[in-house]
Design an enzyme around this catalytic site. Structure first.
Site, short mmCIF file in Angstrom:
data_model
loop_
_atom_site.label_atom_id
_atom_site.label_comp_id
_atom_site.label_asym_id
_atom_site.label_seq_id
_atom_site.Cartn_x
_atom_site.Cartn_y
_atom_site.Cartn_z
N HIS A 1 55.08 24.57 52.20
CA HIS A 1 55.70 23.89 53.34
C HIS A 1 55.78 24.92 54.40
O HIS A 1 56.98 25.45 54.53
CB HIS A 1 56.71 23.19 52.98
CG HIS A 1 57.55 22.28 53.92
ND1 HIS A 1 58.09 21.11 53.76
CD2 HIS A 1 57.25 22.24 55.38
CE1 HIS A 1 58.41 20.50 54.97
NE2 HIS A 1 57.92 21.06 55.91
N HIS B 1 55.23 25.94 58.75
CA HIS B 1 54.72 25.75 59.73
C HIS B 1 54.10 26.90 60.81
O HIS B 1 54.92 27.69 60.92
CB HIS B 1 55.78 25.04 60.68
CG HIS B 1 56.35 23.79 60.17
ND1 HIS B 1 56.14 22.38 60.46
CD2 HIS B 1 57.38 23.56 59.61
CE1 HIS B 1 56.60 21.58 59.80
NE2 HIS B 1 57.70 22.14 59.36
N ASN C 1 51.83 19.42 62.16
CA ASN C 1 52.31 19.11 63.22
C ASN C 1 52.04 20.16 64.50
O ASN C 1 52.82 20.98 64.86
CB ASN C 1 53.87 18.76 63.46
CG ASN C 1 54.63 19.96 62.75
OD1 ASN C 1 53.97 20.77 61.96
ND2 ASN C 1 55.89 19.93 63.09
N HIS D 1 58.20 13.15 54.53
CA HIS D 1 59.47 13.58 55.07
C HIS D 1 60.31 12.45 55.02
O HIS D 1 60.09 11.61 55.77
CB HIS D 1 58.93 13.94 56.40
CG HIS D 1 60.29 14.33 57.36
ND1 HIS D 1 60.45 15.57 57.90
CD2 HIS D 1 61.30 13.56 58.03
CE1 HIS D 1 61.78 15.39 58.61
NE2 HIS D 1 62.12 14.45 58.60
N HIS E 1 61.75 18.68 51.29
CA HIS E 1 63.04 19.12 51.58
C HIS E 1 64.07 18.36 51.26
O HIS E 1 65.10 17.67 51.92
CB HIS E 1 63.13 19.60 53.13
CG HIS E 1 62.39 18.71 54.06
ND1 HIS E 1 62.77 17.43 54.10
CD2 HIS E 1 61.68 19.00 54.99
CE1 HIS E 1 62.00 16.87 54.98
NE2 HIS E 1 61.20 17.81 55.67
N ASN F 1 66.56 19.92 59.94
CA ASN F 1 66.12 18.52 59.78
C ASN F 1 65.50 18.82 58.41
O ASN F 1 64.34 19.17 58.23
CB ASN F 1 65.32 17.76 60.60
CG ASN F 1 65.29 16.30 60.53
OD1 ASN F 1 65.51 15.95 59.26
ND2 ASN F 1 64.64 15.43 61.38
N ASP G 1 60.03 25.27 54.58
CA ASP G 1 60.13 24.74 55.55
C ASP G 1 60.28 25.59 56.72
O ASP G 1 61.06 25.37 57.68
CB ASP G 1 60.99 23.61 55.71
CG ASP G 1 61.17 22.78 56.77
OD1 ASP G 1 60.09 22.72 57.48
OD2 ASP G 1 61.86 22.01 56.91
#
Length: 433
Positions: free
Chosen positions: A51, A53, A85, A172, A225, A271, A298
């Site tokens: 995970h 980004h 994303n 999510h 998460h 989040n 994350d």
């Protein structure tokens, strides 16, 4: 190139030399092998993050595949799964192949793109799941992370689709109607600070729905998460019934609590939000007993202007690749909940297995790909921006004393970190950038 990692301590406590040639572990090294002195160091299999980004394409002001890969290598990672994303969203074969190619070009880690579940992450119609699975990137993990696939029919269809090639949907879990304007864990502290609450039930209700959908269609579900004690209980219930669910916890949810928000420091805005002490205890225990399968960072980089602003205007997210192993050591190793062999499982072999990433099931075995992370578990450091190697500095650990330090990282037989120093692109075989 050939390497000899001399005198390493393996996760089971044994000591041995590790010989590497042509990207794999071999029986013995030749005389020309470069020697890495591992006396007093712990050898872990290369870490895998399910995970991450990486932001590219579209948000290169926050991170790129290159800078995120460098951050990962510095943290002991040899493979990362890049969330969808981006802009354009990773919802077509063309975009996931672009991300795959960038990872191959830079060479610091193996980069596996995650495909979006829905077009544009909009939650209205399924993305090109089959095309992404059949592309050169061979996508096997699909997620709208940052958004919940809240439509139960779409979620069912996605789960059914991925079963045709053994893939997994990573959810999510956030019921959007229960979290409109949410800023902080819902409770006494959010009321005291005047911030809109993010209730635990918004996470738990989606997990409960999705494990039942996964059971109904016989699919694999992965929960991103996990952050609450209630979510742990739902996942434990599902696993006891043989439902094919796996789950991750982030390092920050294993260590940090909502109390850090008292100063309105937006480094701690994330989040799902930081939760209560009771949730942290439950998450640690769930990781120790196997209810939660893995640790995933994350890693969510943001430019300075997106974080250094009023709390309610700040972006959610924290960078975490460089600090993850140290935080896990502080939260569950130094507290006696996990052994280093367990860390190897939850941060390497199991995330690789969930993502169907080959080469991590027999670490240190002759013939296996040579992915190694050398750690000094006795070291301590005051974590600072000098420890960060990505483009963003939104770490919640700046100024905090953390245990352990990555001394060397070896990806496919080539060092990316040596003597605690991240190597330059040309030293790891990357193309000119």
């Amino acid at each position: 190139m050939s390497l000899l990692v001399r005198g390493a301590t393996l996760p089971d406590g044994s000591r041995r030399d590790l010989s590497i040639a042509d990207g794999r572990f071999v029986e013995s090294s030749d005389a020309s092998a470069t020697v890495i002195d591992a006396d007093g160091l712990l050898a872990l299999p290369g870490l895998v993050d399910l995970h991450t980004h990486l932001r590219e394409p579209g948000f290169e002001q926050s991170e790129t595949v290159l800078t995120g890969s460098r951050a990962a290598a510095a943290g002991g990672y040899t493979a990362v799964f890049a969330m969808a994303n981006t802009s354009p969203v990773q919802d077509t074969a063309g975009v996931v192949e672009q991300v795959q190619s960038l990872g191959e070009r830079h060479g610091y880690v193996t980069v596996r793109p995650i495909g979006a579940v829905t077009v544009g992450l909009a939650g209205e119609r399924l993305a090109e799941i089959g095309a992404m699975a059949q592309s050169r990137a061979r996508v096997r993990v699909f997620s709208d992370d940052g958004h919940c696939v809240h439509d139960p029919l779409l979620m069912r269809r996605a789960l059914e689709y991925v079963t045709t090639f053994g893939g997994v949907v990573a959810q999510h879990a956030q019921e959007p109607r229960l979290t409109i304007g949410a800023q902080l864990n819902e409770g006494a502290l959010s009321s005291e600070l005047g911030l809109a609450g993010w209730p635990a039930v918004a996470e738990e209700s989606i997990i409960a729905r999705d494990v039942l959908l996964a059971q109904h269609v016989g699919a694999r579900l992965h929960v991103c998460h996990v952050s609450t004690a209630g979510s742990v209980e739902v996942i434990r219930w599902a696993k006891a019934r043989g439902i094919r669910v796996t789950a991750e916890v982030t390092p920050h949810h294993l260590l940090l609590t909502e109390e850090l928000a008292r100063g309105y420091d937006s480094r701690f805005k994330v989040n799902p939000p930081l939760r209560r002490d009771e949730d942290v205890v439950a998450l640690r225990e769930a990781l120790a007993d196997g209810t939660i399968d893995i640790v995933a960072t994350d890693h969510a980089p943001h430019p300075v202007e997106a974080k250094e602003c009023a709390w309610d205007e700040a972006a959610n997210g924290m960078v975490g690749l460089e600090s993850a192993l140290s935080v896990v050591q502080a939260a569950v190793v130094d507290t006696g909940l996990l052994e280093w062999s367990d860390v190897a499982r939850v941060m390497s072999s199991t995330p690789a297995a969930i993502g169907l990433l080959a080469g991590y099931d027999s670490p240190f075995s002759v013939g296996s790909p040579a992915h190694v992370t050398l750690v000094d578990p006795t070291a301590h450091r005051s974590f600072s921006t000098a420890d960060l190697h990505g483009k963003s500095v939104n770490s919640p650990y700046l100024g905090r004393d953390l245990p352990g330090r990555v001394i060397a990282t070896v990806h496919e037989g080539r060092p990316t970190v040596l003597d605690g120093v991240l190597l330059a692109p040309e030293q790891v075989g990357a193309d000119r950038v």
